[in-house]
Enzyme design. Structure first.
Site, PDB file in Angstrom:
ATOM      1  N   SER A 138     -14.555   0.951 -23.599  1.00  0.00           N
ATOM      2  CA  SER A 138     -13.596   1.209 -24.665  1.00  0.00           C
ATOM      3  C   SER A 138     -13.139  -0.116 -25.250  1.00  0.00           C
ATOM      4  O   SER A 138     -13.216  -1.165 -24.601  1.00  0.00           O
ATOM      5  CB  SER A 138     -12.398   1.976 -24.096  1.00  0.00           C
ATOM      6  OG  SER A 138     -11.307   1.983 -24.990  1.00  0.00           O
ATOM      7  N   TYR A 151      -5.011   3.429 -17.525  1.00  0.00           N
ATOM      8  CA  TYR A 151      -6.332   3.551 -18.144  1.00  0.00           C
ATOM      9  C   TYR A 151      -6.856   2.186 -18.576  1.00  0.00           C
ATOM     10  O   TYR A 151      -8.017   1.836 -18.316  1.00  0.00           O
ATOM     11  CB  TYR A 151      -6.247   4.500 -19.328  1.00  0.00           C
ATOM     12  CG  TYR A 151      -7.531   4.671 -20.094  1.00  0.00           C
ATOM     13  CD1 TYR A 151      -8.503   5.573 -19.669  1.00  0.00           C
ATOM     14  CD2 TYR A 151      -7.774   3.949 -21.257  1.00  0.00           C
ATOM     15  CE1 TYR A 151      -9.684   5.745 -20.380  1.00  0.00           C
ATOM     16  CE2 TYR A 151      -8.948   4.111 -21.977  1.00  0.00           C
ATOM     17  CZ  TYR A 151      -9.898   5.014 -21.530  1.00  0.00           C
ATOM     18  OH  TYR A 151     -11.070   5.174 -22.227  1.00  0.00           O
ATOM     19  N   LYS A 155     -10.254   0.209 -17.315  1.00  0.00           N
ATOM     20  CA  LYS A 155     -11.331  -0.187 -18.224  1.00  0.00           C
ATOM     21  C   LYS A 155     -11.581  -1.693 -18.158  1.00  0.00           C
ATOM     22  O   LYS A 155     -12.731  -2.149 -18.234  1.00  0.00           O
ATOM     23  CB  LYS A 155     -10.991   0.237 -19.659  1.00  0.00           C
ATOM     24  CG  LYS A 155     -11.112   1.736 -19.899  1.00  0.00           C
ATOM     25  CD  LYS A 155     -12.542   2.219 -19.704  1.00  0.00           C
ATOM     26  CE  LYS A 155     -12.705   3.695 -20.016  1.00  0.00           C
ATOM     27  NZ  LYS A 155     -14.079   4.182 -19.813  1.00  0.00           N
TER      28      LYS A 155
END
Length: 335
Positions: A138, A151, A155
């Site tokens: 991402s 999150y 990542k």
């Protein structure tokens, strides 16, 4: 014989769209996810189109389950040629409002799930000295935003882990390849089932793209794993570059805008499902499909993704243009 691929997080969103894209190309696809209802629906879609699908309920946070799933894939479909890590979960809330157990759960699924998937794939690919692993990343792997600390941390960790692994594979001269595909905001069901403590319905930060845009990019990257990473969406590239040029300014900008840009115009439903601990598309749940609630705002194509796929020809064209311009300039200068 067609190749065999494993897609994690395949019951919905980008994973489901990627599984369909692979199956259209003749790949036999194993679908790994927790949600039995979503997995069954995804498998039906693939089989209805003439493809081969093997749905396996798997919690990627549990290495034993991932190992068992890989064993079953090998036994029923054959040697694994491609492994795509895409499963994740998240919590939308300020960091101080996330319980330690919730933060740990996000990390175990979103980061350690990739570690587990990569390990079981390598255990089967390294002895054959071939295979490809794709880590679905991402823009938030390089630039964190507020309200998604767990999150974003996961990542970022995936990038660090993958870069270390890639160096080790190069050292051993392995022909197993690992690549990363970093996505922009995508219209997936995660915003309909993510655990959220926001006042309004969570949303991806615009511009928003449809999951099929991501799926095409992932499948393309899997077919050309020589590149270490792909950035999809102009917003992804702009965000990463801005973070490298002026990170302090970007901190301030996101501090002012990051809360509002991640919330839709309608209030949050207090009875909405959440999938942190149990799948929202599991037994007794519903099939959420690949798309989320933002079809009316999501782009079906990404010019940057097209440019990424055609980078070599575009580079050659740019070089030719520069060379031609220089030649014309030189000729005019001699007159």
């Amino acid at each position: 014989m067609s190749s065999v691929a494993v897609v994690t997080g395949a019951s919905a969103g980008v994973g489901r769209a990627t599984a369909r894209e692979l199956a259209r190309g003749g790949t036999r696809v194993a679908l790994l996810a927790r949600g039995s209802v979503g997995l069954a629906a995804a498998a039906r879609e693939i089989r209805a189109a003439g493809g081969t699908a093997l749905p396996i309920e798997t919690d990627m946070a549990d290495h034993a389950q991932v190992e068992a799933a890989a064993e079953r894939v090998t036994a029923e479909l054959g040697d694994i040629d491609l492994w795509i890590n895409g499963a994740f979960t998240s919590v939308f809330a300020p960091f101080v409002e996330i319980d330690p157990a919730e933060f740990r759960r996000v990390t175990e699924v979103t980061y350690l799930g990739y570690v587990h998937g990569t390990r079981v794939a390598l255990d089967r690919m390294l002895p054959r000295d071939r295979g490809t692993i794709v880590q679905v990343g991402s823009a938030l792997a390089y630039r964190s935003i507020p309200l998604q600390s767990a999150y974003c941390g996961a990542k970022h960790a995936i990038v660090g882990f993958t870069e270390s692994l890639r160096c080790e594979l190069l050292h051993s001269r392995s022909r197993v390849r690992v690549t990363m595909v970093h996505l922009p905001a995508v219209n997936t069901p995660q915003f309909d089932w993510v655990l959220s403590r926001l006042d309004r319905h969570p949303q991806p930060v615009p511009p928003i793209y449809q999951p099929e845009v991501a799926a095409r990019a992932i499948v393309y990257a899997a077919s050309r794993p020589g590149r270490r990473e792909y950035w999809i969406g102009a917003s992804t590239v702009a965000t990463i570059l801005a973070n490298r040029i002026a990170p302090a300014l970007l901190d301030r900008y996101l501090g002012r805008t990051g809360y509002r840009s991640q919330q839709a115009d309608w209030p949050a439903d207090p009875h909405r499902p959440e999938n942190l601990w149990h799948p929202a598309d599991g037994t007794g749940g519903v099939d959420f499909g690949a798309h989320g609630s933002f079809d009316g705002r999501a782009h079906r194509h990404s010019p940057q993704a097209w440019m990424s796929r055609h980078r070599r020809s575009l580079t050659a064209g740019a070089v030719a243009l520069v060379a031609g311009t220089a030649a014309v300039g030189a000729a005019l200068g001699r007159r």
